[in-house]
Write a protein that holds these residues in place. Structure first.
Motif, mmCIF file in Angstrom:
data_model
loop_
_atom_site.group_PDB
_atom_site.id
_atom_site.type_symbol
_atom_site.label_atom_id
_atom_site.label_comp_id
_atom_site.label_asym_id
_atom_site.label_seq_id
_atom_site.Cartn_x
_atom_site.Cartn_y
_atom_site.Cartn_z
ATOM 1 N N THR A 232 0.829 -1.206 0.000
ATOM 2 C CA THR A 232 0.000 0.000 0.000
ATOM 3 C C THR A 232 0.863 1.256 0.000
ATOM 4 N N GLN A 233 1.929 1.241 0.795
ATOM 5 C CA GLN A 233 2.792 2.421 0.882
ATOM 6 C C GLN A 233 3.594 2.620 -0.401
ATOM 7 N N ALA A 234 4.008 1.527 -1.025
ATOM 8 C CA ALA A 234 4.708 1.634 -2.310
ATOM 9 C C ALA A 234 3.784 2.209 -3.375
ATOM 10 N N MET A 235 2.500 1.836 -3.311
ATOM 11 C CA MET A 235 1.526 2.373 -4.262
ATOM 12 C C MET A 235 1.305 3.863 -4.049
ATOM 13 N N LEU A 236 1.274 4.289 -2.788
ATOM 14 C CA LEU A 236 1.128 5.713 -2.512
ATOM 15 C C LEU A 236 2.344 6.495 -3.011
ATOM 16 N N ALA A 237 3.530 5.873 -2.887
ATOM 17 C CA ALA A 237 4.762 6.542 -3.297
ATOM 18 C C ALA A 237 4.960 6.542 -4.802
ATOM 19 N N ASP A 238 4.346 5.593 -5.509
ATOM 20 C CA ASP A 238 4.594 5.459 -6.951
ATOM 21 C C ASP A 238 3.269 5.201 -7.676
ATOM 22 N N PRO A 239 2.719 6.212 -8.323
ATOM 23 C CA PRO A 239 1.421 6.062 -8.993
ATOM 24 C C PRO A 239 1.445 5.113 -10.181
ATOM 25 N N ARG A 240 2.627 4.676 -10.601
ATOM 26 C CA ARG A 240 2.696 3.715 -11.706
ATOM 27 C C ARG A 240 2.127 2.351 -11.303
ATOM 28 N N ILE A 241 2.089 2.069 -10.003
ATOM 29 C CA ILE A 241 1.582 0.783 -9.522
ATOM 30 C C ILE A 241 0.061 0.864 -9.455
ATOM 31 N N ARG A 242 -0.610 0.194 -10.383
ATOM 32 C CA ARG A 242 -2.053 0.357 -10.564
ATOM 33 C C ARG A 242 -2.884 -0.521 -9.645
ATOM 34 N N ALA A 243 -2.325 -1.633 -9.188
ATOM 35 C CA ALA A 243 -3.090 -2.574 -8.369
ATOM 36 C C ALA A 243 -2.125 -3.305 -7.448
ATOM 37 N N GLY A 244 -2.595 -3.649 -6.243
ATOM 38 C CA GLY A 244 -1.706 -4.304 -5.293
ATOM 39 C C GLY A 244 -2.416 -5.314 -4.423
ATOM 40 N N ALA A 245 -1.620 -6.221 -3.848
ATOM 41 C CA ALA A 245 -2.160 -7.260 -2.972
ATOM 42 C C ALA A 245 -1.207 -7.504 -1.810
ATOM 43 N N ASP A 246 -1.779 -7.729 -0.643
ATOM 44 C CA ASP A 246 -1.032 -8.081 0.560
ATOM 45 C C ASP A 246 -1.338 -9.529 0.877
ATOM 46 N N ILE A 247 -0.313 -10.384 0.811
ATOM 47 C CA ILE A 247 -0.472 -11.794 1.118
ATOM 48 C C ILE A 247 0.027 -12.042 2.541
ATOM 49 N N ASP A 248 -0.893 -12.073 3.480
ATOM 50 C CA ASP A 248 -0.651 -12.446 4.877
ATOM 51 C C ASP A 248 0.423 -11.598 5.555
ATOM 52 N N GLY A 249 0.377 -10.294 5.337
ATOM 53 C CA GLY A 249 1.374 -9.417 5.915
ATOM 54 C C GLY A 249 0.814 -8.412 6.903
ATOM 55 N N SER A 250 1.356 -8.402 8.138
ATOM 56 C CA SER A 250 0.963 -7.420 9.138
ATOM 57 C C SER A 250 1.366 -6.021 8.706
ATOM 58 N N ILE A 251 0.470 -5.084 8.878
ATOM 59 C CA ILE A 251 0.701 -3.710 8.436
ATOM 60 C C ILE A 251 1.254 -2.885 9.599
ATOM 61 N N HIS A 252 2.494 -2.416 9.452
ATOM 62 C CA HIS A 252 3.128 -1.615 10.487
ATOM 63 C C HIS A 252 2.971 -0.122 10.226
ATOM 64 N N VAL A 253 2.760 0.245 8.978
ATOM 65 C CA VAL A 253 2.560 1.650 8.628
ATOM 66 C C VAL A 253 1.190 1.756 7.966
ATOM 67 N N PRO A 254 0.182 2.208 8.701
ATOM 68 C CA PRO A 254 -1.184 2.216 8.161
ATOM 69 C C PRO A 254 -1.379 3.262 7.085
ATOM 70 N N LEU A 255 -2.418 3.081 6.303
ATOM 71 C CA LEU A 255 -2.780 4.062 5.292
ATOM 72 C C LEU A 255 -3.203 5.369 5.959
ATOM 73 N N PRO A 256 -2.895 6.491 5.316
ATOM 74 C CA PRO A 256 -3.380 7.763 5.849
ATOM 75 C C PRO A 256 -4.892 7.887 5.647
ATOM 76 N N SER A 257 -5.489 8.854 6.315
ATOM 77 C CA SER A 257 -6.936 9.026 6.212
ATOM 78 C C SER A 257 -7.384 9.368 4.802
ATOM 79 N N SER A 258 -6.466 9.908 3.986
ATOM 80 C CA SER A 258 -6.794 10.198 2.583
ATOM 81 C C SER A 258 -6.994 8.930 1.774
ATOM 82 N N GLY A 259 -6.454 7.804 2.267
ATOM 83 C CA GLY A 259 -6.739 6.499 1.688
ATOM 84 C C GLY A 259 -5.993 6.182 0.405
ATOM 85 N N LEU A 260 -6.374 5.058 -0.174
ATOM 86 C CA LEU A 260 -5.822 4.569 -1.437
ATOM 87 C C LEU A 260 -6.991 4.168 -2.323
#
Length: 369
Positions: A232-260
């Motif tokens: 999610t954070q890589a997608m926020l940092a790089d708009p070239r990434i159009r779609a993403g998936a998290d496979i069983d990974g704990s999130i240590h840096v949550p999404l901001p309120s502005s969202g994704l």
């Protein structure tokens, strides 16, 4: 937090007979119609010093690039070197298991095979492995996607795993492991992996060979464990990434309120999830509310953390019990099928009924949202 080591938090036992455990370990064949090729890329980012070892004035990365090939003939990729295998297994203390055993794993991708594909015809998926884990552990998923017509870049994030081997023979260890209990570690980890991902995209797209084959408008990302959580954070940092998936990974840096607002998939283990209760997936519940685009949350019954990677299958073949109640090859097949469907829908614009509702063909998959 989901455990990140090969062994997981469970006690490992050798449950197979010696004859069964001695079978040469192998990855299941990809199900796509294309032969799979693979090449190793050594990349150097001279714009920044290494974040974990500042005395190194650049960031060097190893990447395995998988792709559809014109032929299945030729030598296949070595899974790990004997040294890489030993460094990944030595802390697990698994009785009777040779430390170099992961160097014997049979893979399916032909080294440096001639790529197939038309001009800018290949969608690209970036894979990021779990904390302390090498890129090799996502090989089966990479081969599956490549056999279905994707280019796949699996990244070794240097100094974040136990052994990365470079073409000149030097091997780096896990310098970052010395800092993982310090305040701000996971925020730094997320920034480093996001920068690594953007750098790899830059290098691939400017490459005369690979940039001509990859469609820059169809890029996705996923990963396992910490590698999935940073997506999610890589997608926020790089708009070239159009779609993403998290496979069983704990999130240590949550999404901001502005969202994704781009498409996103959660895929995890049903056995560890109790809705609304504090547990290993309560961080997903927080991020879920900030995902404002297409989204799915799927959980797979009978799995453990490593069921979603090669290590689930390889452990079963070697007689190592990780504690899963689902067949290891079935768990990997579910992972490959649903992740492939997700990227087919969002990078290829091919609607996937599998993602619309529960399927009787996959009764172990529960739709949370």
């Amino acid at each position: 937090m989901r455990t990140l080591a090969v062994a997981t938090a469970l006690t490992l036992t050798l449950s197979a007979t010696p004859a069964e455990a001695s079978t040469t370990p192998h990855l299941p064949r990809p199900t796509g119609h294309e032969p799979v090729g693979v090449t190793s890329l050594s990349l150097k980012d001279t714009s920044r010093p290494d974040p974990w070892v500042p005395s190194v004035p650049y960031r060097e990365l190893m990447v395995s690039l998988f792709y559809p090939a014109t032929s299945a003939n030729g030598p296949t990729k070595q899974y790990m070197t004997p040294l890489e295998s030993a460094r990944n297994l030595e802390r697990e203390n698994i009785p009777g298991l040779p430390l170099d055993v992961l160097s014997t794993v049979r893979t399916n991708a032909v080294v440096d095979a001639r790529p197939a594909g038309r001009w800018h015809g290949l969608p690209l998926v970036v894979l990021s492995p779990g904390w302390t884990q090498p890129r090799a552990t996502l090989t089966a998923l990479a081969e599956e996607l490549a056999g279905r017509g994707y280019a796949v870049a699996a990244i070794d994030h240097t100094y974040e795993n136990r052994a990365t081997t470079f073409p000149d023979g030097h091997v780096t260890g896990c310098a970052a492991c010395e800092a993982d209990d310090q305040p701000g570690f996971w925020e730094k980890f997320t920034r480093v992996r996001s920068k690594d991902t953007s750098f790899v995209l830059d290098e691939l797209l400017r490459s005369k060979k690979w940039g001509a084959l990859i469609d820059p408008a169809r890029i996705g990302m996923t990963g396992h464990s910490a590698g999935g959580a940073v997506t999610t954070q890589a997608m926020l940092a790089d708009p070239r990434i159009r779609a993403g998936a998290d496979i069983d990974g704990s999130i240590h840096v949550p999404l901001p309120s502005s969202g994704l607002a781009r498409p996103f998939l959660f895929l995890g283990s049903m056995d560890g999830y109790t809705p609304g209760q504090q547990g290993p997936y309560d961080d997903w519940e927080t991020d879920w509310t900030h995902l404002t685009g297409w989204k799915r949350w799927l959980m797979v019954s009978g799995t453990v953390h490593q069921s979603f990677t090669d290590l689930g299958v390889l452990a079963a073949q070697l007689g190592v019990d990780l504690g899963a109640s689902i067949d290891a090859e079935r768990a990997l097949a579910v992972t490959r099928t649903y992740v492939s469907a997700f990227f087919d829908q969002h990078l290829r614009c091919r609607p996937q009924p599998l993602l619309a509702a529960p399927s009787p063909a996959y009764p172990e998959v529960t739709f949370i949202g």
